[in-house]
Design an enzyme around this catalytic site. Structure first.
Site, PDB file in Angstrom:
ATOM      1  N   TYR A  46       0.846  -1.192   0.000  1.00  0.00           N
ATOM      2  CA  TYR A  46       0.000   0.000   0.000  1.00  0.00           C
ATOM      3  C   TYR A  46       0.881   1.241   0.000  1.00  0.00           C
ATOM      4  CZ  TYR A  46      -3.527   3.447   1.295  1.00  0.00           C
ATOM      5  OH  TYR A  46      -4.368   4.542   1.321  1.00  0.00           O
ATOM      6  N   ASP A  71       9.099   2.475   0.934  1.00  0.00           N
ATOM      7  CA  ASP A  71       7.994   3.235   1.499  1.00  0.00           C
ATOM      8  C   ASP A  71       7.966   2.954   3.003  1.00  0.00           C
ATOM      9  OD1 ASP A  71       5.721   4.465   2.315  1.00  0.00           O
ATOM     10  OD2 ASP A  71       4.408   3.566   0.792  1.00  0.00           O
ATOM     11  N   LYS A 127       3.237   9.597   8.663  1.00  0.00           N
ATOM     12  CA  LYS A 127       2.806   9.172   9.998  1.00  0.00           C
ATOM     13  C   LYS A 127       3.646   9.759  11.146  1.00  0.00           C
ATOM     14  CE  LYS A 127      -0.068   5.692   8.145  1.00  0.00           C
ATOM     15  NZ  LYS A 127       0.084   4.759   7.057  1.00  0.00           N
TER      16      LYS A 127
HETATM   17  C1  LIG Z   1      -0.384   5.183   5.495  1.00  0.00           C
HETATM   18  C2  LIG Z   1       0.504   4.815   4.357  1.00  0.00           C
HETATM   19  C3  LIG Z   1       0.563   5.582   3.182  1.00  0.00           C
HETATM   20  C4  LIG Z   1      -0.360   6.739   2.935  1.00  0.00           C
HETATM   21  O1  LIG Z   1      -0.153   7.780   3.829  1.00  0.00           O
HETATM   22  P1  LIG Z   1      -1.355   8.860   4.018  1.00  0.00           P
HETATM   23  O2  LIG Z   1      -0.777   9.850   4.980  1.00  0.00           O
HETATM   24  O3  LIG Z   1      -2.511   8.095   4.563  1.00  0.00           O
HETATM   25  O4  LIG Z   1      -1.633   9.438   2.698  1.00  0.00           O
HETATM   26  C5  LIG Z   1       1.484   5.239   2.229  1.00  0.00           C
HETATM   27  N1  LIG Z   1       2.303   4.178   2.400  1.00  0.00           N
HETATM   28  C6  LIG Z   1       2.268   3.417   3.500  1.00  0.00           C
HETATM   29  C7  LIG Z   1       3.212   2.276   3.632  1.00  0.00           C
HETATM   30  C8  LIG Z   1       1.355   3.693   4.514  1.00  0.00           C
HETATM   31  O5  LIG Z   1       1.295   2.910   5.595  1.00  0.00           O
END
Ligand SMILES: *Cc1c(COP(=O)(O)O)cnc(C)c1O
Length: 447
Positions: A142, A234, A263
Site C-alpha cells: 500500500y 515506502d 505518519k
Molecule cells: C499510510 C501509508 C501511506 C499513505 O499515507 P497517508 O498519509 O494516509 O496518505 C502510504 N504508504 C504506507 C506504507 C502507509 O502505511
C-alpha cells in the site's frame, strides 16, 4: 456497552459525507465509534465508553494520546506564532537535519503533507530522474491513494484496482508478489530498461504485516543496481517505528535510493517526506526539473511537533518500552492461539502486532519450536510453509470472521483494534502492563 450517540452521529455523517467518513478504513462495521478524546493509551468515545486503543491513529501516535511536555510546548509555541507563512522557517531545517542524521539513506529531504503525497512525488521523482516510465510494486503493498500504485493483477496483465484510474495508467505499473525473488528477476529481465523504480514497503504493514524472507530486499537492491532503477522504500508506516531512529532500512541493513516517510514524522499532524541521496532528491524543483510544490509543505506546527517527537525518542527509552510491550503482546497471543486456534498466525515486529486468521497449519502437537513473538519467516520454524509470505496469502485468511465477529467481541470488551484484518496495530509509549494484560484476557475470550 451503549453506542447510541456514535450511531446517531454516523447517521448524520452519512447524509453529508460519502460513507459517513473522510478515510475509507474508518467506516468499520456496523458503524464506527466516534471518539471524543484520548487519554494515554486509551480513547473515550461519544457515549463515554473507554477502550484500550491499539489503532493509534493508524500509526502516527508513538506516544499515545498524551504527548510529552516538550512536544506540547513546541506545538503551542509554533501555533501561537502564527499558523504558516509560505516562507521557510528554521524548524524545517532542523527537522530535515534530524532525518539526515539518523536515517542511513537520507542526505536531503522534501517535506509534504501526507504519505500519499510523498509516494506520488517519489514516483514522479524516479521517473524524472531515470527518464523511464514503469514502476514495480508489490501485490498487497500500500502506498496511499495514488494512481500509479492503485493497480492489481500481475506484471503481464496489470489493471486499475479502483474506478477512476485509466487502464493506460495501469500499464506503467508492474505488480509482483512480495517475497518472490524469482518474480522480481523475471520482471527485470522483461522490462529492465523501462523500470524507473521498485516501490516496496520493507514490511508489508497494510496487509496483515508480512515480514520479508531472508535476502529478499538484497535481491531487489541488486536488481535495481544492475538495471539502473531506483529502490524506493515506502517507510510511511515503518519509519521511526521499526528499527528505531534508523527505521526499517537500518534494521534490515539494506540502503534504498529513496525513502518515503509520513505518519510518525509529523508528531500527530499531517505530513509526508521524500528523502534520499542529494544527487537524486535535488531533481525536485527548484534545484532540478521534476516539479514538486505545496502550500502547506513544511508546515511550522507539523515540523515543530515532528521534531520534538523524534528528539524525545532520541533521548528516552521509547523504543525499548514499545518494543517490549509489542513482544509481550505477540508472545501472549501466540500462546493463546497455540491453545485455542493453532492455525492462526501471530505477526509483527517491534511495536507492530496483528493476528492473521490463517486457515491451515501444523497440528497443535507439532508446534514445538515456533517463532515465539510473531512470525520471523524462519525456515526452521514448523509453521514456515503456512505463514503468509504474500498479500494473497493474507487475503485468503478468515477476513470476515476477523472483522465481523472477533473485532466486535474485542470492542465490546473495551479493546479497540484496527478496522480489518489487513491493518496493523500499534503499541505506544503510553501503553502499560495492565493494558497488555487486559488485552490478552480479551483475546482469550474473543479468539
Ligand atoms: C499510510 C501509508 C501511506 C499513505 O499515507 P497517508 O498519509 O494516509 O496518505 C502510504 N504508504 C504506507 C506504507 C502507509 O502505511
Amino acid at each position: 456497552m451503549n453506542h447510541e450517540r456514535s450511531r446517531a452521529l454516523y447517521d448524520r455523517a452519512l447524509s453529508v459525507m460519502p460513507g459517513g467518513v473522510n478515510s475509507s478504513v474508518r467506516a468499520t462495521i456496523p458503524y464506527p465509534v466516534f471518539i471524543e478524546r484520548g487519554e494515554g493509551g486509551h480513547v473515550i468515545d461519544a457515549d463515554g465508553n473507554r477502550y484500550v486503543d491499539w489503532v493509534m491513529g493508524y500509526g502516527p501516535l508513538l506516544y499515545g494520546h498524551d504527548v510529552p511536555e516538550s512536544v506540547t510546548a513546541a506545538i503551542q509555541s509554533a501555533a501561537a506564532d502564527g499558523p504558516m507563512y509560505g516562507a521557510p522557517t528554521e524548524v524545517e531545517v532542523e527537522h530535515a537535519e534530524f532525518l539526515a542524521r539518523h536515517v542511513p539513506s537520507v542526505e536531503q529531504v522534501r517535506f509534504v503533507n501526507s504519505g500519499t503525497e510523498a509516494t506520488v512525488s517519489a514516483v514522479r521523482l524516479a521517473r524524472g530522474y531515470t527518464g523511464r516510465d514503469k514502476v514495480v510494486i508489490m501485490q498487497g503493498g500500500y502506498h496511499g491513494a495514488q494512481e500509479s500504485t492503485l493497480v492489481e493483477g500481475d506484471a503481464d496483465d496489470p489493471s486499475p484496482s479502483t474506478a477512476g484510474v485509466p487502464e493506460e495508467f495501469a500499464k506503467h505499473t508492474l505488480p509482483v508478489p512480495f517475497n518472490d525473488p524469482e518474480a522480481a528477476r523475471e520482471v527485470f529481465e522483461e522490462h529492465g530498461e523501462d523500470i524507473a523504480a521498485v516501490l516496496v514497503e520493507p514490511i508489508l504493514a497494510n496487509m496483515g504485516i508480512v515480514m520479508p524472507v531472508d535476502g529478499y530486499h538484497e535481491t531487489l537492491r541488486e536488481l535495481c543496481d544492475e538495471h539502473g532503477s531506483l529502490l524506493v522504500f515506502d517507510e510511511v508506516i515503518t519509519g521511526f517505528r521499526v528499527g528505531g531512529l534508523s527505521c526499517a532500512q537500518g534494521k534490515f541493513g539494506v540502503t534504498p535510493d529513496v525513502t518515503t516517510f509520513g505518519k510518525i514524522v509529523g508528531g500527530g499532524f499531517p505530513v509526508g517526506a521524500i528523502g534520499g541521496r542529494a544527487e537524486i532528491i535535488e531533481s525536485f524543483t527548484p534545484s532540478g526539473d521534476v516539479f514538486q510544490a505545496g502550500t502547506f509543505s513544511g508546515h511550522p506546527v507539523t515540523m515543530a511537533a515532528g521534531k520534538a517527537y523524534l528528539e524525545y525518542a532520541a533521548e528516552h527509552d521509547v523504543y525499548e518500552h514499545v518494543n517490549d510491550l509489542g513482544r509481550r503482546l505477540r508472545k501472549g497471543i501466540t500462546e493463546i492461539c497455540a491453545d485455542q486456534a493453532p492455525s492462526y498466525t501471530v505477526v509483527g515486529t517491534d511495536s507492530l502486532f496483528k493476528t492473521i486468521f490463517t486457515r491451515e497449519g501444523p497440528a497443535r502437537s507439532d508446534l514445538g519450536e515456533c517463532c515465539t513473538a510473531g512470525c520471523r519467516q524462519d525456515p526452521d520454524c514448523p509453521r514456515y510453509e503456512y505463514c503468509p509470505k504474500t498479500g494473497a496469502d493474507v487475503a485468503r485468511a478468515g477476513t470476515d470472521r476477523w472483522e465481523r465477529v472477533f473485532r466486535q467481541e474485542m470492542k465490546e470488551r473495551g479493546i479497540l483494534l484496527t478496522g480489518n484484518q489487513f491493518e496493523s496495530q500499534f503499541v505506544s509509549y503510553a501503553h502499560t502492563d495492565e493494558d497488555v494484560e487486559e488485552t490478552l484476557e480479551a483475546y482469550k475470550h474473543a479468539l
